[in-house]
Design a protein around this motif. Sequence first.
Motif, PDB file in Angstrom:
ATOM      1  N   LEU A   1      47.523  37.844  39.446  1.00 45.85           N
ATOM      2  CA  LEU A   1      46.357  36.936  39.898  1.00 45.85           C
ATOM      3  C   LEU A   1      46.584  36.398  41.209  1.00 45.85           C
ATOM      4  CD1 LEU A   1      46.215  34.723  36.592  1.00 45.85           C
ATOM      5  CD2 LEU A   1      44.775  36.781  37.344  1.00 45.85           C
ATOM      6  N   LEU A   2      47.728  36.016  41.850  1.00 46.05           N
ATOM      7  CA  LEU A   2      47.865  35.636  43.100  1.00 46.05           C
ATOM      8  C   LEU A   2      47.481  36.608  44.120  1.00 46.05           C
ATOM      9  CD1 LEU A   2      51.335  33.678  42.861  1.00 46.05           C
ATOM     10  CD2 LEU A   2      49.027  32.611  43.361  1.00 46.05           C
ATOM     11  N   GLN A   3      47.929  38.115  43.747  1.00 39.76           N
ATOM     12  CA  GLN A   3      47.400  39.068  44.673  1.00 39.76           C
ATOM     13  C   GLN A   3      45.834  39.219  44.456  1.00 39.76           C
ATOM     14  OE1 GLN A   3      50.226  42.228  43.031  1.00 39.76           O
ATOM     15  NE2 GLN A   3      51.287  41.800  44.956  1.00 39.76           N
ATOM     16  N   GLY A   4      45.109  38.707  43.372  1.00 39.76           N
ATOM     17  CA  GLY A   4      43.657  38.940  43.335  1.00 39.76           C
ATOM     18  C   GLY A   4      43.544  40.481  42.830  1.00 39.76           C
ATOM     19  N   LYS A   5      44.196  41.071  41.905  1.00 39.29           N
ATOM     20  CA  LYS A   5      44.059  42.366  41.349  1.00 39.29           C
ATOM     21  C   LYS A   5      43.183  42.380  40.338  1.00 39.29           C
ATOM     22  CE  LYS A   5      47.231  44.192  43.574  1.00 39.29           C
ATOM     23  NZ  LYS A   5      47.236  44.985  44.728  1.00 39.29           N
ATOM     24  N   GLU A   6      41.831  43.133  40.745  1.00 45.48           N
ATOM     25  CA  GLU A   6      40.453  42.957  39.882  1.00 45.48           C
ATOM     26  C   GLU A   6      40.666  43.325  38.477  1.00 45.48           C
ATOM     27  OE1 GLU A   6      36.234  44.717  39.993  1.00 45.48           O
ATOM     28  OE2 GLU A   6      37.550  45.475  41.611  1.00 45.48           O
TER      29      GLU A   6
ATOM     30  N   ILE B   1      42.242  40.485  36.737  1.00 50.06           N
ATOM     31  CA  ILE B   1      41.327  39.556  36.484  1.00 50.06           C
ATOM     32  C   ILE B   1      40.219  39.600  35.308  1.00 50.06           C
ATOM     33  CG2 ILE B   1      39.459  38.253  37.704  1.00 50.06           C
ATOM     34  CD1 ILE B   1      41.148  38.568  40.377  1.00 50.06           C
TER      35      ILE B   1
ATOM     36  N   PHE C   1      38.095  31.845  40.969  1.00 49.46           N
ATOM     37  CA  PHE C   1      38.529  32.354  42.292  1.00 49.46           C
ATOM     38  C   PHE C   1      38.360  33.758  42.441  1.00 49.46           C
ATOM     39  CE2 PHE C   1      41.317  29.160  40.146  1.00 49.46           C
ATOM     40  CZ  PHE C   1      41.640  28.099  41.478  1.00 49.46           C
ATOM     41  N   SER C   2      37.143  34.021  41.892  1.00 49.69           N
ATOM     42  CA  SER C   2      36.493  35.329  42.178  1.00 49.69           C
ATOM     43  C   SER C   2      36.184  35.712  43.814  1.00 49.69           C
ATOM     44  CB  SER C   2      35.075  35.408  41.323  1.00 49.69           C
ATOM     45  OG  SER C   2      34.081  34.765  41.858  1.00 49.69           O
TER      46      SER C   2
ATOM     47  N   GLN D   1      37.782  34.522  46.393  1.00 52.69           N
ATOM     48  CA  GLN D   1      39.133  34.707  47.225  1.00 52.69           C
ATOM     49  C   GLN D   1      40.193  34.294  46.190  1.00 52.69           C
ATOM     50  OE1 GLN D   1      39.487  32.048  50.402  1.00 52.69           O
ATOM     51  NE2 GLN D   1      41.674  32.503  50.743  1.00 52.69           N
ATOM     52  N   PRO D   2      41.470  35.026  46.127  1.00 53.63           N
ATOM     53  CA  PRO D   2      42.329  34.636  45.152  1.00 53.63           C
ATOM     54  C   PRO D   2      43.109  33.232  45.342  1.00 53.63           C
ATOM     55  CG  PRO D   2      42.788  36.851  46.039  1.00 53.63           C
ATOM     56  CD  PRO D   2      41.727  36.232  46.762  1.00 53.63           C
TER      57      PRO D   2
END
Length: 726
Positions: A539-544, A547, A559-560, A562-563
């Motif tokens: 989640l911190l990396q913003g892996k789609e 998510i 946080f869509s 920006q992570p």
Amino acid sequence: EGPGGLPSWGGVSEGALLGRLRGPFLGSQGEAALGRHAALSTAPSFHPLGLYGRDGILPARRVLRLSGKGLWEQLRDVPTLLWLGPHLGLDTEQGMELLCLLGAVASMGALLCAPLRDCLLFAFLRVFYLSLYQVGQVFLYFQWDSLLLEAGFLAVLVAPLRLLKWRSTAWRPHDSITFWLVRWLLFRLMFASGVVKLTSRCPTWWGLTALTYHYETQCIPTPAAWYAHQLPVWFQKFSVVATYVIEIAVPLLFFMPIRRLRLFAFYCQVLLQILIILTGNYNFFNALTIVLAFSLLDEEHVGRWMGRGKRKHGNSWPPTLLSFLSTLLELATYALLLYWSIHYFSLEIDWEKKLLESKVAFTYHEFTQWLRAVTLPLVGLGFLSLSWEILSAMYRCACVRGFFWKLWATLQWAVFATATMGMFAISLVPFTYIDYESNGKLWPGIHQMFSAVERFQVVNSYGLFRRMTGVGGRPEVVLEGSYDKQSWTEIEFMYKPGNVSAAPAVVAPHQPRLDWQMWFAALAHHSSSPWFASFVHRLLQGKEDVIRLVQVDEDKYPFSAQPPVYLRAQLYKYWFTHSAETARWWRRQHVQEFFPTVSLGDPTLDGLLAQHGLKDKLPLRRPVDAFLPWLLSSVRQLSRPFSPHVVLWSLYLVAATACLLRAMARRPRGGAPPTRHKAPKQQRGDQGEKNGQLRRKEGREAEEKSEGRTRGAADGEGPRGTKRRK
């Protein structure tokens, strides 16, 4: 119960794995009806990449590390088709997607097309699911996954082999032997599930108060669970008593020779499973149990549901001695169940308070002594029941006409009887886990047989809802993210409780595996769930892909754009609101911090990832210009806008529509029911003429009638012919 689950993309259809279970009591139409009832897909639940991909929570490649062994040695150690992925130009996660897609297509085909309900197709589906199970890790270790694998193996034995034959076989003399294993599986599942509630010494089960906590503390409750939670305590306690009766006492009726007792047991099991479906999201488990319960039915009863029941021409009176004894034994069984319930649970009506009081009237020592005394006799009961089926099938083989066909039927009988006896023998090992003293008395060879096939999940032990958790309140983990470490925003999941004003979700038969694991994680320290640190890291990396396991709708994920820079997790206790509080479904109270505040590069987070082997180098990506990777990527892109349970329900709607259109096409046009002109002639033929002579006689009669001539007297019609001419 062990935690775990299915990849988020889903898996193989339960209905296709269990198949259109067909027994000797089902013809082709009955098979189709049972199949429509059984075909409940766990298929596409979307995106295994979020759970098992290279950027997922628990990458599946960790399980299938190359060790320099040959292919056959790899298959022996970890039996999965994913070893073949590199030969097809696929990564491990792409191989999982391919298996899921093939399983979904084959399952839908078996649901809609009768010729595909074949043991070969079910064998492929079973291998697909086992391949996923081997790399599923903690997300695929639920008891219903093991149950689905065992039921899938039985489907291979029960289903006919007709894809390689020039004609379909509607009935085989040995059908009842293999179909008996389905009933034995149902017995082991239900009896063990009832017994473990008492052997666990859980105070709520012994105090009959388990259901006062169950509805609000189960993994993902339904809106109906809120209303069930408001029921009075005396009714909740009586419901626990009824659960004990249905799960411990009623399964003994599965092997009774009296048909009405088996029907009574069937409806008891179906009632229990339907109530669980209404109050909890337990994916395909309850529907699969109902399908197993169909092994208690016969052709006559199923035919009545389909409007093909046989009419009985009056009742014989006085009844025969056998009928009288059967009715007497049936009434005695019902009386014994009632007496057992009243005596051992002290059921008593309090007329002043207008309630039914109940309590357990036996001790733990008495129950364990009873269990030890009945475990091996129950094995003997199962052996006698199976022996009767084998001997009956042997007699049917002897009645087959023609020497060659009799020899062929006898050979099949020998093969399937041996396989069934082997399955029964190895199933005794997990069944007797309910009493380890009885387990130790089994022949050592049976233990060796079980150890040899254990990795293939052919038979398993069961025992659901062993202990009631969340007695002091439902523990729930709430994730929070922040950009500045000052203002924190909660991250809402699609299915699990979070927002106290949001109604509980209805997602069955889909199982959101991540949401379920969040429930298990809340029961202990975060170190007991190593995957949680990897989840926070993704989640911190913003892996789609990860998510999308939390929220498919980007607008609902805070946080869509920006992570988050920081993440933490808080532990809360949740309770259902009372009936007077209509504005909210839940009330909650903060307990403590569950996971510390971390960010990318944080030493605490990196240490946890390194400790559990979740921080390794990524393998090289394979080119996606090949056909299979391109196809899988296209299907993935098409499925992105939709929620898993919505797609699953859409597949059910398509299947139901197809079945409805097929049924309407079979109805006669014009609205008038078809006339049966041949029925009277057939009845007269049964009383007089036979076969070809009767057909020639009726042909002459029809010809003479069309020419205006009458030969009623010459044909033996007498007064009937005169009446017809008039």
